[in-house]
Design a protein around this motif. Sequence first.
Motif, mmCIF file in Angstrom:
data_model
loop_
_atom_site.group_PDB
_atom_site.id
_atom_site.type_symbol
_atom_site.label_atom_id
_atom_site.label_comp_id
_atom_site.label_asym_id
_atom_site.label_seq_id
_atom_site.Cartn_x
_atom_site.Cartn_y
_atom_site.Cartn_z
ATOM 1 N N VAL A 1 -26.396 -18.132 -30.683
ATOM 2 C CA VAL A 1 -25.651 -17.050 -30.026
ATOM 3 C C VAL A 1 -26.477 -16.450 -28.891
ATOM 4 O O VAL A 1 -25.973 -16.210 -27.788
ATOM 5 N N ALA A 2 -27.763 -16.215 -29.139
ATOM 6 C CA ALA A 2 -28.631 -15.649 -28.110
ATOM 7 C C ALA A 2 -28.748 -16.598 -26.914
ATOM 8 O O ALA A 2 -28.717 -16.172 -25.754
ATOM 9 N N THR A 3 -28.886 -17.890 -27.180
ATOM 10 C CA THR A 3 -28.976 -18.874 -26.100
ATOM 11 C C THR A 3 -27.693 -18.894 -25.282
ATOM 12 O O THR A 3 -27.726 -18.890 -24.045
ATOM 13 N N ALA A 4 -26.548 -18.916 -25.953
ATOM 14 C CA ALA A 4 -25.266 -18.956 -25.249
ATOM 15 C C ALA A 4 -25.079 -17.721 -24.384
ATOM 16 O O ALA A 4 -24.612 -17.809 -23.240
ATOM 17 N N ARG A 5 -25.444 -16.567 -24.885
ATOM 18 C CA ARG A 5 -25.274 -15.335 -24.109
ATOM 19 C C ARG A 5 -26.170 -15.329 -22.889
ATOM 20 O O ARG A 5 -25.780 -14.837 -21.824
ATOM 21 N N GLU B 1 -22.680 -27.644 -32.858
ATOM 22 C CA GLU B 1 -21.865 -27.524 -34.074
ATOM 23 C C GLU B 1 -21.207 -26.159 -34.182
ATOM 24 O O GLU B 1 -21.712 -25.161 -33.657
ATOM 25 N N ASP B 2 -20.101 -26.123 -34.903
ATOM 26 C CA ASP B 2 -19.421 -24.863 -35.184
ATOM 27 C C ASP B 2 -20.032 -24.182 -36.404
ATOM 28 O O ASP B 2 -20.821 -24.769 -37.146
ATOM 29 N N LEU C 1 -17.569 -19.045 -27.539
ATOM 30 C CA LEU C 1 -18.818 -18.702 -26.865
ATOM 31 C C LEU C 1 -19.615 -19.946 -26.511
ATOM 32 O O LEU C 1 -20.108 -20.097 -25.387
ATOM 33 N N ARG C 2 -19.734 -20.873 -27.446
ATOM 34 C CA ARG C 2 -20.547 -22.064 -27.168
ATOM 35 C C ARG C 2 -19.871 -22.975 -26.139
ATOM 36 O O ARG C 2 -20.550 -23.594 -25.324
ATOM 37 N N LEU C 3 -18.531 -23.025 -26.144
ATOM 38 C CA LEU C 3 -17.840 -23.821 -25.145
ATOM 39 C C LEU C 3 -18.032 -23.238 -23.742
ATOM 40 O O LEU C 3 -18.312 -23.975 -22.785
ATOM 41 N N GLU D 1 -19.977 -25.167 -20.656
ATOM 42 C CA GLU D 1 -19.328 -25.342 -19.354
ATOM 43 C C GLU D 1 -20.154 -24.722 -18.227
ATOM 44 O O GLU D 1 -20.318 -25.317 -17.154
ATOM 45 N N ALA D 2 -20.697 -23.526 -18.485
ATOM 46 C CA ALA D 2 -21.521 -22.869 -17.470
ATOM 47 C C ALA D 2 -22.771 -23.676 -17.165
ATOM 48 O O ALA D 2 -23.184 -23.813 -16.005
ATOM 49 N N LEU D 3 -23.378 -24.232 -18.204
ATOM 50 C CA LEU D 3 -24.589 -25.024 -18.014
ATOM 51 C C LEU D 3 -24.287 -26.314 -17.261
ATOM 52 O O LEU D 3 -25.045 -26.725 -16.373
#
Length: 260
Positions: A113-117, A139-140, A160-162, A166-168
């Motif tokens: 979660v921290a990485t995605a944010r 993974e979910d 959030l992870r999707l 996509e942003a990356l």
Amino acid sequence: MTVTAPHDQVLPSDDGEALTLRLLGRFEVTGVPASALGAAGQRLLALIAVNGGVLARWQAAQALYPTTVDANAAANLRALLWRLQRHCPALLRTSATDLRLAPQVRVDYLVAVATARRLLTPPATTAQPVPEVAAQLREDLLPGWPEPWLVHERERFHQLRLHALEALCTHFSLVGRHGDAVDTGLEAVRADPLRESARRVLIDAYLTEGNVSEAVRQYQAFAVVLHAELGLQPTPALQRRLGPRASISPAGAVMTESWS
């Protein structure tokens, strides 16, 4: 974009060696057999973790035993905590009011979660190797677990992870890291094959590196699966990315009519 190590990664503490609580893909605690936790113990640890590592005792009792009267739910929770403290005391810290994960417990879900944010907060930062970031977002959250308290959090993390993948992918395309862009885009498509935004960033990654044939194949594959699953077709915006090539049908496939 730079990839920096997660600020919330837990290091070994004076209480002992670091433990990893895995919630992505499946439940697992490193070095702790599942039999020592039991099904109820696993649910309690997961419940505390998805609430940031701390939870009021009454909330835990209510969530774990929703059909039980309050007094019995509290008694059930006390019995469960006694079992956990006896068999794996390094995992939890308890008080009269709260339940907390021990400081040495690292939760893969919270790290992800921290990485995605960070990836979604301009300027996005990530100095970790691409495979490591992709692994965190692959993974979910506890797929298959039926607990009602997981439903919202699982969907929130899925989205959030999707968005982060996509942003990356888009960032890598912009800075010329074409291989990393494609790898990340493929991961986003694998996570949700019917999601047009994921397919779009992957198609853009192929087009940016000049690989038109792969971009067309991705578009065709998306058009086929979208029609088969939902009876829909790609939006005009996605079709315009490929121009006339979007109307080319893949061998053996039935394509829907083009948008006017």
